[in-house]
Design a protein around this motif. Structure first.
Motif, short mmCIF file in Angstrom:
data_model
loop_
_atom_site.label_atom_id
_atom_site.label_comp_id
_atom_site.label_asym_id
_atom_site.label_seq_id
_atom_site.Cartn_x
_atom_site.Cartn_y
_atom_site.Cartn_z
N HIS A 40 0.81 -1.22 0.00
CA HIS A 40 0.00 0.00 0.00
C HIS A 40 0.84 1.28 0.00
O HIS A 40 0.29 2.38 -0.11
CB HIS A 40 -1.00 -0.04 1.15
N LYS A 48 -5.46 5.48 -6.90
CA LYS A 48 -6.67 5.12 -6.16
C LYS A 48 -7.42 6.34 -5.63
O LYS A 48 -8.61 6.25 -5.33
CB LYS A 48 -6.34 4.16 -5.02
N PHE A 56 -14.96 1.24 -5.55
CA PHE A 56 -14.21 0.30 -4.72
C PHE A 56 -15.12 -0.75 -4.10
O PHE A 56 -14.74 -1.92 -3.99
CB PHE A 56 -13.43 1.04 -3.63
N ILE A 84 -5.77 -2.18 -4.72
CA ILE A 84 -5.84 -0.78 -4.30
C ILE A 84 -7.18 -0.42 -3.68
O ILE A 84 -7.30 0.59 -2.99
CB ILE A 84 -5.51 0.19 -5.45
N SER A 85 -8.22 -1.23 -3.91
CA SER A 85 -9.53 -0.91 -3.34
C SER A 85 -9.68 -1.37 -1.90
O SER A 85 -10.66 -1.05 -1.24
CB SER A 85 -10.64 -1.53 -4.20
#
Length: 199
Positions: A40, A48, A56, A84-85
């Motif tokens: 992350h 994002k 998302f 990324i969600s």
């Protein structure tokens, strides 16, 4: 460890029921935290921050999480967060398929976390930041994971250039660009001292 290998622990696993999902809270397993943080903190292909929550939520539906049972109403996730969600603070467990293990050693958890992250990261990083990724991999990922993926203890610029169809010159320029962006501007006091030395 692959999912097939994890399957060897199937007697120690169960699917979390819909009722349990409503009552459980989730965290990231401590043995998976380095892999979680690494993933992350990368610059991914898609930004994002430009996606809304509804997007998302849609992407998160039916994804699979692997977790350890911590207590009667808490699980610690060690795989499935590598997209990324994923957002731990707003996670809706009801949207996920959750496989809960009752007894896995930290080494197995760490291996699965890193493999899941590396499987995703090498296909999702922005082309403009692959040199940064190379150095981050070498700094953060245990060397035996690097070796298992790239057949080297350390991922070199030469090897990365081969794998990404980039030139070493491109990677070098990315490195120089990053170094320039990290250079802190001089304070007024420092500038005056520098000017005095030049006169």
């Amino acid at each position: 460890m692959s999912y097939k290998q994890l399957n060897g622990y199937i007697d120690l696993a169960k699917l979390l029921s819909i009722t349990d999902k409503k009552n459980y809270i989730a965290s990231i397993h401590t043995a998976a935290q380095p892999a979680f943080d690494f993933f992350h903190n990368q610059t991914h292909l898609f930004d994002k921050t430009l996606f809304n929550k509804e997007t998302f939520d849609e992407l998160n539906k039916d994804s699979t999480l692997h977790a350890i049972q911590i207590n009667s109403n808490e699980i610690a996730i060690f795989s499935g967060f590598e997209h990324i969600s994923f957002n731990l603070t707003s996670i809706d467990l009801k949207q996920h398929t959750i496989i809960v293990f009752t007894d896995l050693v930290d080494e197995v958890i760490s291996q699965q976390a890193w493999r899941s992250v590396l499987r995703t990261i090498i296909s999702s990083v922005s082309a403009q930041y692959i040199e940064e990724l190379r150095r981050n991999l070498n700094d953060a990922v245990p060397s035996y994971y690097i070796k298992s993926i790239f057949n080297k203890n350390v991922l070199s610029q030469k090897k990365l250039a081969q794998l990404t169809s980039s030139s070493r010159d491109t990677l070098a320029k990315q490195y120089q660009r990053e170094k320039r962006s990290q250079t802190k501007p001089l304070s007024i006091f420092q500038q005056l001292i520098q000017e005095d030395r030049c006169e």
